[in-house]
Design a protein around this motif. Structure first.
Motif, short mmCIF file in Angstrom:
data_model
loop_
_atom_site.label_atom_id
_atom_site.label_comp_id
_atom_site.label_asym_id
_atom_site.label_seq_id
_atom_site.Cartn_x
_atom_site.Cartn_y
_atom_site.Cartn_z
N PRO A 107 0.70 -1.20 -0.02
CA PRO A 107 -0.12 0.11 0.09
C PRO A 107 0.92 1.20 -0.09
O PRO A 107 2.10 1.10 0.51
N PRO A 108 0.41 2.54 -0.33
CA PRO A 108 1.23 3.61 -0.68
C PRO A 108 1.38 3.82 1.01
O PRO A 108 0.59 4.00 1.83
N ALA A 109 2.72 4.44 1.32
CA ALA A 109 3.02 4.82 2.61
C ALA A 109 2.83 6.18 2.81
O ALA A 109 3.18 6.90 3.81
N GLY A 110 2.23 6.99 1.79
CA GLY A 110 1.51 8.22 2.25
C GLY A 110 0.70 8.72 1.23
O GLY A 110 0.09 8.07 0.54
N PRO A 111 0.51 10.11 1.03
CA PRO A 111 -0.76 10.53 0.32
C PRO A 111 -0.33 10.62 -1.40
O PRO A 111 -0.03 11.82 -1.93
N LYS A 126 -3.15 6.41 -14.30
CA LYS A 126 -3.37 6.16 -15.79
C LYS A 126 -3.88 7.69 -16.55
O LYS A 126 -4.76 8.35 -15.74
N ALA A 127 -3.12 8.02 -17.70
CA ALA A 127 -3.57 9.07 -18.26
C ALA A 127 -3.31 8.99 -19.85
O ALA A 127 -2.18 8.57 -20.43
N ASN A 128 -4.33 9.04 -20.69
CA ASN A 128 -3.88 9.29 -22.20
C ASN A 128 -3.04 7.99 -22.56
O ASN A 128 -2.16 8.09 -23.38
N GLY A 129 -3.55 6.77 -22.14
CA GLY A 129 -3.06 5.51 -22.58
C GLY A 129 -1.74 5.46 -21.82
O GLY A 129 -1.05 4.19 -22.14
N LEU A 130 -1.02 6.18 -21.05
CA LEU A 130 0.04 5.87 -20.08
C LEU A 130 -0.28 5.70 -18.76
O LEU A 130 -1.22 5.89 -17.95
N VAL A 131 0.59 4.79 -18.25
CA VAL A 131 0.55 4.36 -16.90
C VAL A 131 1.94 4.87 -16.22
O VAL A 131 2.98 4.46 -16.45
N PHE A 132 1.63 5.66 -15.08
CA PHE A 132 2.82 6.33 -14.23
C PHE A 132 2.78 5.54 -12.95
O PHE A 132 2.19 6.15 -12.25
N VAL A 133 3.57 4.52 -12.85
CA VAL A 133 3.66 3.64 -11.61
C VAL A 133 4.68 4.47 -10.50
O VAL A 133 5.82 4.87 -10.76
N SER A 134 4.15 4.50 -9.39
CA SER A 134 4.91 5.19 -8.31
C SER A 134 6.10 4.35 -7.93
O SER A 134 6.02 3.07 -8.07
N GLY A 135 7.00 4.83 -7.22
CA GLY A 135 8.24 3.94 -6.84
C GLY A 135 7.67 3.16 -5.67
O GLY A 135 6.91 3.27 -5.04
N ASP A 176 5.73 -6.29 1.60
CA ASP A 176 4.67 -7.01 1.09
C ASP A 176 3.41 -6.47 0.77
O ASP A 176 3.14 -5.05 1.13
N LYS A 177 2.16 -7.14 0.70
CA LYS A 177 0.87 -6.44 0.39
C LYS A 177 0.22 -5.58 1.76
O LYS A 177 -0.58 -4.92 1.61
N GLU A 178 0.93 -6.08 2.75
CA GLU A 178 0.43 -5.44 4.06
C GLU A 178 1.26 -4.28 4.53
O GLU A 178 1.11 -3.69 5.37
N GLY A 179 2.33 -4.17 3.51
CA GLY A 179 3.21 -2.95 3.85
C GLY A 179 4.41 -3.35 4.71
O GLY A 179 5.25 -2.59 5.08
N GLU A 189 19.12 8.23 1.10
CA GLU A 189 18.33 7.60 1.92
C GLU A 189 16.97 7.28 1.09
O GLU A 189 16.49 8.32 0.37
N LEU A 190 16.36 5.98 1.47
CA LEU A 190 15.08 5.80 0.63
C LEU A 190 14.04 5.59 1.77
O LEU A 190 14.45 5.37 2.98
N PRO A 191 12.80 5.68 1.22
CA PRO A 191 11.80 5.70 2.41
C PRO A 191 11.85 4.36 3.16
O PRO A 191 12.01 3.14 2.52
N LYS A 192 11.59 4.52 4.42
CA LYS A 192 11.66 3.36 5.42
C LYS A 192 12.86 2.61 5.45
O LYS A 192 13.02 1.46 5.82
N GLY A 193 13.99 3.38 5.09
CA GLY A 193 15.34 2.59 5.11
C GLY A 193 15.40 1.51 4.14
O GLY A 193 16.64 0.66 4.59
N VAL A 194 14.80 1.25 3.18
CA VAL A 194 15.09 0.16 2.27
C VAL A 194 16.16 0.52 1.33
O VAL A 194 17.01 1.60 1.24
N ASP A 195 16.90 -0.47 0.72
CA ASP A 195 17.94 -0.25 -0.17
C ASP A 195 17.76 -0.13 -1.72
O ASP A 195 18.55 0.21 -2.40
#
Length: 182
Positions: A51-55, A61-70, A75-78, A148-154
């Motif tokens: 799940p997203p860790a923020g807002p 999806k816009a105009n046939g493109l998909v912009f996937v956030s980092g 896992d799916k529970e975060g 640094e990355l969110p939540k200290g990941v690599d």
């Protein structure tokens, strides 16, 4: 009424549109064709990915493109996935796959990737996992080391892909890529 259910007003020259908060629509004149073009920005949410860790949205999806956030190794529970950089990168790609699928796209439709590493010493090992997902074609890519990355990941990876206009039907690109893998 909850704030997320409040309508969003989008101003455009002399008019305004009132839309549900999760969909933004706009119209503009294309300088190349001098025709009006329209787009709806549609957020994507799947419970099969972290799940997203923020807002923010997992994808837009816009105009046939998909912009996937980092996507990060969670896992799916975060819950953060720890382990080797290879294991973390596999978890990132599992999340990317779930978001792309929910967006009516796939790795065969990815055109641009941005990869972020906490240490460039992990590049070759991250890349060994990355190349398994892009054996049919090689999207444009940037890879940078950050402090640094969110939540200290690599590792964190985001991408831009084409949306498949005909769900459930293989595109020529998908069929060609699958043929190369056999």
């Amino acid at each position: 009424m909850a704030s997320s259910a409040l309508p969003l007003v989008v101003a455009r020259s002399r008019s305004s549109y009132i839309l549900p908060r999760n969909i933004i629509s706009f119209t503009y004149n294309s300088p190349a064709t001098n025709r009006k073009m329209s787009s709806i920005l549609k957020p994507v949410r799947t419970h099969d990915a972290c799940p997203p860790a923020g807002p923010y949205s997992q994808a837009i999806k816009a105009n046939g493109l998909v912009f996937v956030s980092g996507q990060i190794p969670a896992d799916k529970e975060g819950n953060i996935i720890t382990g080797s950089i290879e294991e973390q990168t596999e978890a990132v790609f599992a999340n990317l796959a779930a978001v792309l699928k929910a967006s009516n796209s796939s790795f065969n439709k990815v055109v641009k990737v941005n990869a972020f590493l906490s240490d460039m010493a992990n590049f070759a090992r991250m890349n060994s996992v990355y190349e398994k997902y892009f054996s049919g074609h090689k999207p444009a890519r940037s890879c940078v080391a950050v402090r640094e990355l969110p939540k200290g990941v690599d590792v964190e990876i985001e991408c831009i892909a084409l949306e498949d206009p005909t769900p459930g039907k293989k595109s020529a690109v998908s069929a060609e890529a699958e043929g190369e893998e056999e």
